[in-house]
Design a protein around this motif. Sequence first.
Motif, PDB file in Angstrom:
ATOM      1  N   LEU A  75      39.778  56.976  85.613  1.00  0.00           N
ATOM      2  CA  LEU A  75      39.991  58.353  86.074  1.00  0.00           C
ATOM      3  C   LEU A  75      38.860  59.262  85.601  1.00  0.00           C
ATOM      4  CD1 LEU A  75      41.823  60.603  87.307  1.00  0.00           C
ATOM      5  CD2 LEU A  75      42.757  60.860  85.005  1.00  0.00           C
ATOM      6  N   ILE A  76      38.494  59.139  84.346  1.00  0.00           N
ATOM      7  CA  ILE A  76      37.446  59.995  83.787  1.00  0.00           C
ATOM      8  C   ILE A  76      36.117  59.750  84.491  1.00  0.00           C
ATOM      9  CG2 ILE A  76      36.055  60.378  81.725  1.00  0.00           C
ATOM     10  CD1 ILE A  76      38.623  60.013  80.097  1.00  0.00           C
ATOM     11  N   TYR A  77      35.732  58.494  84.655  1.00  0.00           N
ATOM     12  CA  TYR A  77      34.429  58.215  85.268  1.00  0.00           C
ATOM     13  C   TYR A  77      34.403  58.503  86.765  1.00  0.00           C
ATOM     14  CZ  TYR A  77      32.677  56.486  80.897  1.00  0.00           C
ATOM     15  OH  TYR A  77      32.269  56.397  79.596  1.00  0.00           O
ATOM     16  N   ILE A  78      35.524  58.384  87.430  1.00  0.00           N
ATOM     17  CA  ILE A  78      35.580  58.794  88.842  1.00  0.00           C
ATOM     18  C   ILE A  78      35.422  60.306  88.950  1.00  0.00           C
ATOM     19  CG2 ILE A  78      37.141  58.978  90.829  1.00  0.00           C
ATOM     20  CD1 ILE A  78      38.158  56.166  90.065  1.00  0.00           C
ATOM     21  N   ILE A  79      36.046  61.049  88.041  1.00  0.00           N
ATOM     22  CA  ILE A  79      35.874  62.511  88.017  1.00  0.00           C
ATOM     23  C   ILE A  79      34.417  62.868  87.762  1.00  0.00           C
ATOM     24  CG2 ILE A  79      36.418  64.598  86.686  1.00  0.00           C
ATOM     25  CD1 ILE A  79      39.266  63.460  86.348  1.00  0.00           C
ATOM     26  N   VAL A  80      33.781  62.175  86.813  1.00  0.00           N
ATOM     27  CA  VAL A  80      32.363  62.429  86.520  1.00  0.00           C
ATOM     28  C   VAL A  80      31.515  62.158  87.750  1.00  0.00           C
ATOM     29  CG1 VAL A  80      30.386  61.595  85.190  1.00  0.00           C
ATOM     30  CG2 VAL A  80      32.537  62.049  84.034  1.00  0.00           C
ATOM     31  N   PHE A  81      31.723  61.011  88.396  1.00  0.00           N
ATOM     32  CA  PHE A  81      30.922  60.659  89.566  1.00  0.00           C
ATOM     33  C   PHE A  81      31.111  61.661  90.700  1.00  0.00           C
ATOM     34  CE2 PHE A  81      30.084  58.461  93.565  1.00  0.00           C
ATOM     35  CZ  PHE A  81      28.847  57.898  93.311  1.00  0.00           C
ATOM     36  N   LEU A  82      32.351  61.980  91.004  1.00  0.00           N
ATOM     37  CA  LEU A  82      32.603  62.896  92.126  1.00  0.00           C
ATOM     38  C   LEU A  82      32.110  64.306  91.828  1.00  0.00           C
ATOM     39  CD1 LEU A  82      36.132  61.673  93.274  1.00  0.00           C
ATOM     40  CD2 LEU A  82      33.908  61.221  94.339  1.00  0.00           C
ATOM     41  N   SER A  83      32.248  64.768  90.589  1.00  0.00           N
ATOM     42  CA  SER A  83      31.748  66.109  90.268  1.00  0.00           C
ATOM     43  C   SER A  83      30.230  66.152  90.326  1.00  0.00           C
ATOM     44  CB  SER A  83      32.258  66.566  88.900  1.00  0.00           C
ATOM     45  OG  SER A  83      31.749  65.754  87.878  1.00  0.00           O
ATOM     46  N   LEU A  84      29.568  65.096  89.878  1.00  0.00           N
ATOM     47  CA  LEU A  84      28.109  65.043  89.999  1.00  0.00           C
ATOM     48  C   LEU A  84      27.679  64.980  91.457  1.00  0.00           C
ATOM     49  CD1 LEU A  84      27.104  62.676  87.086  1.00  0.00           C
ATOM     50  CD2 LEU A  84      26.381  65.038  87.387  1.00  0.00           C
ATOM     51  N   ASP A  85      28.431  64.262  92.269  1.00  0.00           N
ATOM     52  CA  ASP A  85      28.105  64.188  93.687  1.00  0.00           C
ATOM     53  C   ASP A  85      28.244  65.553  94.357  1.00  0.00           C
ATOM     54  OD1 ASP A  85      27.313  62.471  95.893  1.00  0.00           O
ATOM     55  OD2 ASP A  85      29.313  62.893  96.707  1.00  0.00           O
ATOM     56  N   VAL A  86      29.214  66.330  93.910  1.00  0.00           N
ATOM     57  CA  VAL A  86      29.408  67.671  94.483  1.00  0.00           C
ATOM     58  C   VAL A  86      28.268  68.612  94.087  1.00  0.00           C
ATOM     59  CG1 VAL A  86      30.886  69.731  94.375  1.00  0.00           C
ATOM     60  CG2 VAL A  86      31.899  67.483  94.728  1.00  0.00           C
ATOM     61  N   ILE A  87      27.844  68.554  92.826  1.00  0.00           N
ATOM     62  CA  ILE A  87      26.827  69.514  92.373  1.00  0.00           C
ATOM     63  C   ILE A  87      25.395  69.028  92.577  1.00  0.00           C
ATOM     64  CG2 ILE A  87      28.347  70.592  90.707  1.00  0.00           C
ATOM     65  CD1 ILE A  87      26.853  69.098  88.502  1.00  0.00           C
ATOM     66  N   LYS A  88      25.196  67.840  93.141  1.00  0.00           N
ATOM     67  CA  LYS A  88      23.827  67.361  93.318  1.00  0.00           C
ATOM     68  C   LYS A  88      23.033  68.186  94.316  1.00  0.00           C
ATOM     69  CE  LYS A  88      24.336  63.756  96.790  1.00  0.00           C
ATOM     70  NZ  LYS A  88      24.276  62.325  97.029  1.00  0.00           N
ATOM     71  N   SER A  89      23.692  68.902  95.203  1.00  0.00           N
ATOM     72  CA  SER A  89      22.968  69.772  96.123  1.00  0.00           C
ATOM     73  C   SER A  89      22.600  71.102  95.476  1.00  0.00           C
ATOM     74  CB  SER A  89      23.793  70.007  97.383  1.00  0.00           C
ATOM     75  OG  SER A  89      25.012  70.641  97.049  1.00  0.00           O
ATOM     76  N   LEU A  90      23.197  71.399  94.322  1.00  0.00           N
ATOM     77  CA  LEU A  90      22.903  72.645  93.617  1.00  0.00           C
ATOM     78  C   LEU A  90      21.827  72.490  92.552  1.00  0.00           C
ATOM     79  CD1 LEU A  90      26.569  73.881  93.084  1.00  0.00           C
ATOM     80  CD2 LEU A  90      24.976  74.579  94.882  1.00  0.00           C
ATOM     81  N   LEU A  91      21.759  71.341  91.930  1.00  0.00           N
ATOM     82  CA  LEU A  91      20.809  71.092  90.854  1.00  0.00           C
ATOM     83  C   LEU A  91      19.822  70.014  91.259  1.00  0.00           C
ATOM     84  CD1 LEU A  91      23.206  70.923  87.777  1.00  0.00           C
ATOM     85  CD2 LEU A  91      21.745  72.815  88.428  1.00  0.00           C
ATOM     86  N   TYR A  92      18.627  70.112  90.699  1.00  0.00           N
ATOM     87  CA  TYR A  92      17.600  69.100  90.924  1.00  0.00           C
ATOM     88  C   TYR A  92      17.753  68.043  89.837  1.00  0.00           C
ATOM     89  CZ  TYR A  92      13.011  67.067  91.737  1.00  0.00           C
ATOM     90  OH  TYR A  92      11.982  66.210  92.011  1.00  0.00           O
ATOM     91  N   PHE A  93      18.407  66.934  90.171  1.00  0.00           N
ATOM     92  CA  PHE A  93      18.747  65.915  89.186  1.00  0.00           C
ATOM     93  C   PHE A  93      17.557  65.085  88.727  1.00  0.00           C
ATOM     94  CE2 PHE A  93      23.541  65.152  90.124  1.00  0.00           C
ATOM     95  CZ  PHE A  93      23.811  66.425  89.688  1.00  0.00           C
ATOM     96  N   GLU A  94      16.452  65.114  89.448  1.00  0.00           N
ATOM     97  CA  GLU A  94      15.317  64.281  89.078  1.00  0.00           C
ATOM     98  C   GLU A  94      14.502  64.878  87.942  1.00  0.00           C
ATOM     99  OE1 GLU A  94      13.126  62.847  92.431  1.00  0.00           O
ATOM    100  OE2 GLU A  94      14.961  62.497  93.561  1.00  0.00           O
ATOM    101  N   ASN A  95      14.860  66.061  87.480  1.00  0.00           N
ATOM    102  CA  ASN A  95      14.221  66.689  86.348  1.00  0.00           C
ATOM    103  C   ASN A  95      14.803  66.097  85.062  1.00  0.00           C
ATOM    104  OD1 ASN A  95      13.216  68.375  84.384  1.00  0.00           O
ATOM    105  ND2 ASN A  95      13.763  70.266  85.434  1.00  0.00           N
ATOM    106  N   VAL A  96      13.933  65.717  84.136  1.00  0.00           N
ATOM    107  CA  VAL A  96      14.382  65.075  82.898  1.00  0.00           C
ATOM    108  C   VAL A  96      15.256  66.018  82.077  1.00  0.00           C
ATOM    109  CG1 VAL A  96      13.579  64.092  80.706  1.00  0.00           C
ATOM    110  CG2 VAL A  96      12.410  63.526  82.827  1.00  0.00           C
TER     111      VAL A  96
END
Length: 157
Positions: A75-96
């Motif tokens: 449950l925790i890791y699915i929440i992490v994955f889905l929340s990251l998938d939602v905010i990936k259009s807002l943040l530039y994830f390729e920045n270290v």
Amino acid sequence: MWRLQTSLFGILFLIIFMEVSIIPFIWSDLRVNFFIGMIIGLIIYIPFSQGFPFVILAALVLQAFSGARIGLIPLIYIIVFLSLDVIKSLLYFENVYTQIALGFFYYIAIIGISLTFTGAAGLEEKIPYLLIGAMLTGAISPAMVYIVSRLQKIYES
């Protein structure tokens, strides 16, 4: 696709080995979560249709090595994955620096979610260890993202 998934599971078992045996041998109270960095790398480089099933299966494998309630770790890791998938259009994830901040934040969030569902008490003395673990998780996250990106590039060509 299968070679990439197999390699990711190989890395997952290496991560489990490090988290269960090597890190507690060095410092018993320290917990570092390598899987958060792997999830960030999956969000960046792997399509949702391949990343989400991997996270579900990997979380089930991680459940076997934890003492948590049944279904809590997935449950925790699915929440992490889905929340990251939602905010990936807002943040530039390729920045270290973004990867470091996300690793730190999600480690703290996972601890908070775990405490909410389990109601564990007496963590006041473990807060320094949790903060060090969060900082190390943030520091490890770019390396895990790099490993996922290299695997994706190798198996794509």
